[in-house]
Scaffold this active site. Structure first.
Site, PDB file in Angstrom:
ATOM      1  N   ASN A  58       0.844  -1.198   0.000  1.00  0.00           N
ATOM      2  CA  ASN A  58       0.000   0.000   0.000  1.00  0.00           C
ATOM      3  C   ASN A  58       0.878   1.246   0.000  1.00  0.00           C
ATOM      4  O   ASN A  58       2.104   1.163  -0.025  1.00  0.00           O
ATOM      5  CB  ASN A  58      -0.970  -0.017   1.192  1.00  0.00           C
ATOM      6  N   ASP A  97      -4.737  -6.201   5.494  1.00  0.00           N
ATOM      7  CA  ASP A  97      -5.735  -7.022   6.179  1.00  0.00           C
ATOM      8  C   ASP A  97      -5.734  -8.459   5.656  1.00  0.00           C
ATOM      9  O   ASP A  97      -6.125  -9.376   6.355  1.00  0.00           O
ATOM     10  CB  ASP A  97      -7.125  -6.402   5.987  1.00  0.00           C
ATOM     11  N   PRO A 111      -3.487 -11.647  10.950  1.00  0.00           N
ATOM     12  CA  PRO A 111      -3.774 -11.352  12.372  1.00  0.00           C
ATOM     13  C   PRO A 111      -3.824  -9.848  12.585  1.00  0.00           C
ATOM     14  O   PRO A 111      -3.149  -9.092  11.882  1.00  0.00           O
ATOM     15  CB  PRO A 111      -2.582 -11.970  13.106  1.00  0.00           C
ATOM     16  N   ILE A 114      -2.628  -7.076  14.662  1.00  0.00           N
ATOM     17  CA  ILE A 114      -1.536  -6.890  15.630  1.00  0.00           C
ATOM     18  C   ILE A 114      -1.997  -6.028  16.804  1.00  0.00           C
ATOM     19  O   ILE A 114      -1.802  -6.371  17.966  1.00  0.00           O
ATOM     20  CB  ILE A 114      -0.315  -6.238  14.935  1.00  0.00           C
ATOM     21  N   LYS A 122     -11.029  -1.907  18.619  1.00  0.00           N
ATOM     22  CA  LYS A 122      -9.666  -2.379  18.915  1.00  0.00           C
ATOM     23  C   LYS A 122      -9.420  -2.445  20.431  1.00  0.00           C
ATOM     24  O   LYS A 122      -8.437  -3.023  20.870  1.00  0.00           O
ATOM     25  CB  LYS A 122      -8.632  -1.442  18.293  1.00  0.00           C
TER      26      LYS A 122
HETATM   27  N1  CTP Z   1      -3.652  -2.844  12.564  1.00  0.00           N
HETATM   28  C1  CTP Z   1      -2.883  -3.883  13.019  1.00  0.00           C
HETATM   29  N2  CTP Z   1      -2.965  -5.101  12.408  1.00  0.00           N
HETATM   30  C2  CTP Z   1      -3.806  -5.306  11.370  1.00  0.00           C
HETATM   31  C3  CTP Z   1      -4.614  -4.236  10.902  1.00  0.00           C
HETATM   32  C4  CTP Z   1      -4.504  -3.004  11.530  1.00  0.00           C
HETATM   33  O1  CTP Z   1      -2.100  -3.702  13.964  1.00  0.00           O
HETATM   34  N3  CTP Z   1      -3.869  -6.486  10.806  1.00  0.00           N
HETATM   35  C5  CTP Z   1      -3.583  -1.551  13.267  1.00  0.00           C
HETATM   36  C6  CTP Z   1      -2.983  -0.412  12.466  1.00  0.00           C
HETATM   37  O2  CTP Z   1      -1.587  -0.321  12.653  1.00  0.00           O
HETATM   38  C7  CTP Z   1      -3.718   0.783  13.034  1.00  0.00           C
HETATM   39  C8  CTP Z   1      -5.076   0.231  13.419  1.00  0.00           C
HETATM   40  O3  CTP Z   1      -4.894  -1.170  13.561  1.00  0.00           O
HETATM   41  O4  CTP Z   1      -3.128   1.245  14.223  1.00  0.00           O
HETATM   42  C9  CTP Z   1      -6.160   0.500  12.436  1.00  0.00           C
HETATM   43  O5  CTP Z   1      -5.756   0.096  11.154  1.00  0.00           O
HETATM   44  P1  CTP Z   1      -6.746   0.223   9.920  1.00  0.00           P
HETATM   45  O6  CTP Z   1      -6.129  -0.440   8.736  1.00  0.00           O
HETATM   46  O7  CTP Z   1      -7.203   1.634   9.781  1.00  0.00           O
HETATM   47  O8  CTP Z   1      -7.965  -0.573  10.471  1.00  0.00           O
HETATM   48  P2  CTP Z   1      -8.519  -1.995  10.192  1.00  0.00           P
HETATM   49  O9  CTP Z   1      -8.557  -2.714  11.485  1.00  0.00           O
HETATM   50  O10 CTP Z   1      -7.763  -2.676   9.100  1.00  0.00           O
HETATM   51  O11 CTP Z   1      -9.986  -1.639   9.762  1.00  0.00           O
HETATM   52  P3  CTP Z   1     -10.597  -1.263   8.312  1.00  0.00           P
HETATM   53  O12 CTP Z   1      -9.651  -1.806   7.274  1.00  0.00           O
HETATM   54  O13 CTP Z   1     -11.898  -1.936   8.323  1.00  0.00           O
HETATM   55  O14 CTP Z   1     -10.717   0.233   8.287  1.00  0.00           O
END
Ligand code: CTP
Length: 412
Positions: A212, A281, A309, A311, A349
């Site tokens: 990304n 994701d 997963p 994190i 979260k």
């Molecule tokens: N994050 C993480 N591990 C993942 C996905 C996200 O640690 N597999 C953390 C990111 O580093 C950030 C927060 O979760 O601090 C939110 O990430 P974001 O990508 O905005 O959220 P998602 O949980 O992926 O939700 P969505 O894609 O539905 O917006």
């Protein structure tokens, strides 16, 4: 400019590293500081006062009998004007003089006469590796630390004498960064801060993958700000084109699962976890061992995906995070409805602080705007450089962690 309100007395003692002091002077001036150079007679053997005057824009001092001072007390006047005294290079001999409270030239006299409570003394030693390793030098070093001096350390590498080892003066850019860090408030002194940053890369085959647009700049700024605030910092980073911030331990990873493993291994010793990484994701479940070739059918190979997963959620659910011993901060990169998305994400979260930003408006840029969402409300950090925002975020996180600790309140 990080040193814009600072007046620094830059002292040079005798050593070949004096050639680097010219660059250091320039770097400090570029950061906004006013720099007053004071040189020993030995330093004058290596670099001329003319060079240092031209770069600092001020006449250089070298003698305690300098008639320019109306009271003839340059050691008093110069020390009282300073926000800090930095000796770079600090020779082995000058360390002896400082450790013993010697005062037979202007520079040592000025250091002895400095108001200790108000004017810090920082030393950038420079010498041959044997001189540096000698027990007498190390003893002087310990004494100087006990006496309140800040030792900025030495570099490792090739030396002017042809030998290789410890004892080089740190590079001018490193010393300039250390000066900037020195003046930052130490709101995370002794804490361990764990940061994830950058994108992840999910392989399709050995030569292709899914990633990304995250540049890692925000996360790297957060890591730098935490370090400046006095923390020990571990940065778990996806693939980015950035140097590790000074003094930060970087663990480089590629995929979300690698980032997950590295982060969870560090979390048990962390006091803060700040998740800025743009973690994929999904990963390709049927990634190929060898490069996928066109088979002539005109059909794209079918990719299957498996969920990665989470994190942040995993760390936030740990016992230490739930008890408040580990303060977790999440980031949300959204493209719309920032407030609603950030509030929902904070709940989902299970973190005390969620920082929202508009992803497409900030990816790769040097500035950003943040929305901080806690259980108590919302706070806006208007557009600013990522480093300035990171420093504010670190300060705010330290305050919030402290108030959670003192109230013993449940965070989520
Ligand atoms: N994050 C993480 N591990 C993942 C996905 C996200 O640690 N597999 C953390 C990111 O580093 C950030 C927060 O979760 O601090 C939110 O990430 P974001 O990508 O905005 O959220 P998602 O949980 O992926 O939700 P969505 O894609 O539905 O917006």
């Amino acid at each position: 400019m990080d040193l814009s309100d600072k007046h620094i007395v830059l002292g040079l003692s005798g050593g070949i590293a004096c050639y680097k002091s010219a660059d250091l002077c320039r770097a400090l001036v570029k950061l906004g500081a006013t720099v007053q150079v004071v040189m020993t007679a030995a330093a004058g053997q290596f670099i001329t006062p003319v060079t240092m005057q031209a770069l600092s824009g001020r006449t250089v001092y070298g003698s305690q009998w300098d008639p320019r001072e109306h009271n003839n007390m340059p050691h008093i006047n110069l020390a009282r004007e300073a926000d800090a005294i930095l000796i770079a290079p600090c020779s082995a001999d000058f360390m002896v003089k400082l450790a013993q409270g010697g005062a037979d030239d202007l520079l040592s006299l000025m250091c002895l006469a400095r108001p200790m409570a108000r004017v810090p003394l920082l030393l950038a030693p420079a010498m041959n590796r044997e001189m540096w390793a000698h027990p007498a030098t190390q003893r002087n070093l310990r004494q100087l630390q006990l006496d309140g001096a800040t030792i900025l350390g030495v570099g490792h590498g090739d030396q002017a004498c042809g030998e290789t080892g410890d004892g080089r003066m740190l590079e001018p850019t490193e010393l300039a960064l250390d000066m900037v860090a020195f003046f930052q408030p130490k709101c995370m002194l002794g804490r361990h801060v764990l940061v994830t940053a950058g994108p992840t890369y999910e392989a399709i085959d050995p030569v292709r993958g899914i990633t990304n647009l995250s540049s890692g700049k925000m996360g790297y700024a957060v890591a730098r700000a935490a370090r400046e605030a006095g923390a020990q910092v571990t940065l778990v980073s996806g693939p980015v084109a950035l140097d590790a911030p000074r003094g930060v331990t970087r663990i480089s990873v590629r995929s979300a699962r690698e980032m997950h493993t590295a982060t969870l291994a560090q979390a048990p010793s962390a006091d803060f976890f700040i998740a800025t990484a743009a973690v994929a994701d999904w990963r390709v479940a049927n990634s190929a061992e060898h490069k996928i070739k066109k088979d002539g059918s005109g059909q794209m190979p079918q990719l299957q995906f498996a969920e990665n997963p989470d994190i942040l959620a995993d760390v936030a659910q740990s016992e230490r995070a739930r008890s408040g011993a580990l303060f977790c901060v999440g980031f949300a990169a959204e493209s719309q409805d920032l407030l609603a998305n950030a509030q929902a994400k904070r709940q989902r979260k299970g973190v005390p602080l969620l920082v929202g930003n508009i992803g497409p408006a900030t990816f790769g840029q040097d500035d950003n705007a943040l929305l901080l969402v806690t259980a108590d409300g919302v706070e806006e950090f208007p557009r600013d450089s990522k480093l300035a925002l990171a420093r504010r975020l670190i300060m705010r996180s330290a305050e919030l962690a402290l108030s959670l600790e003192s109230t013993g309140a449940s965070h989520a």
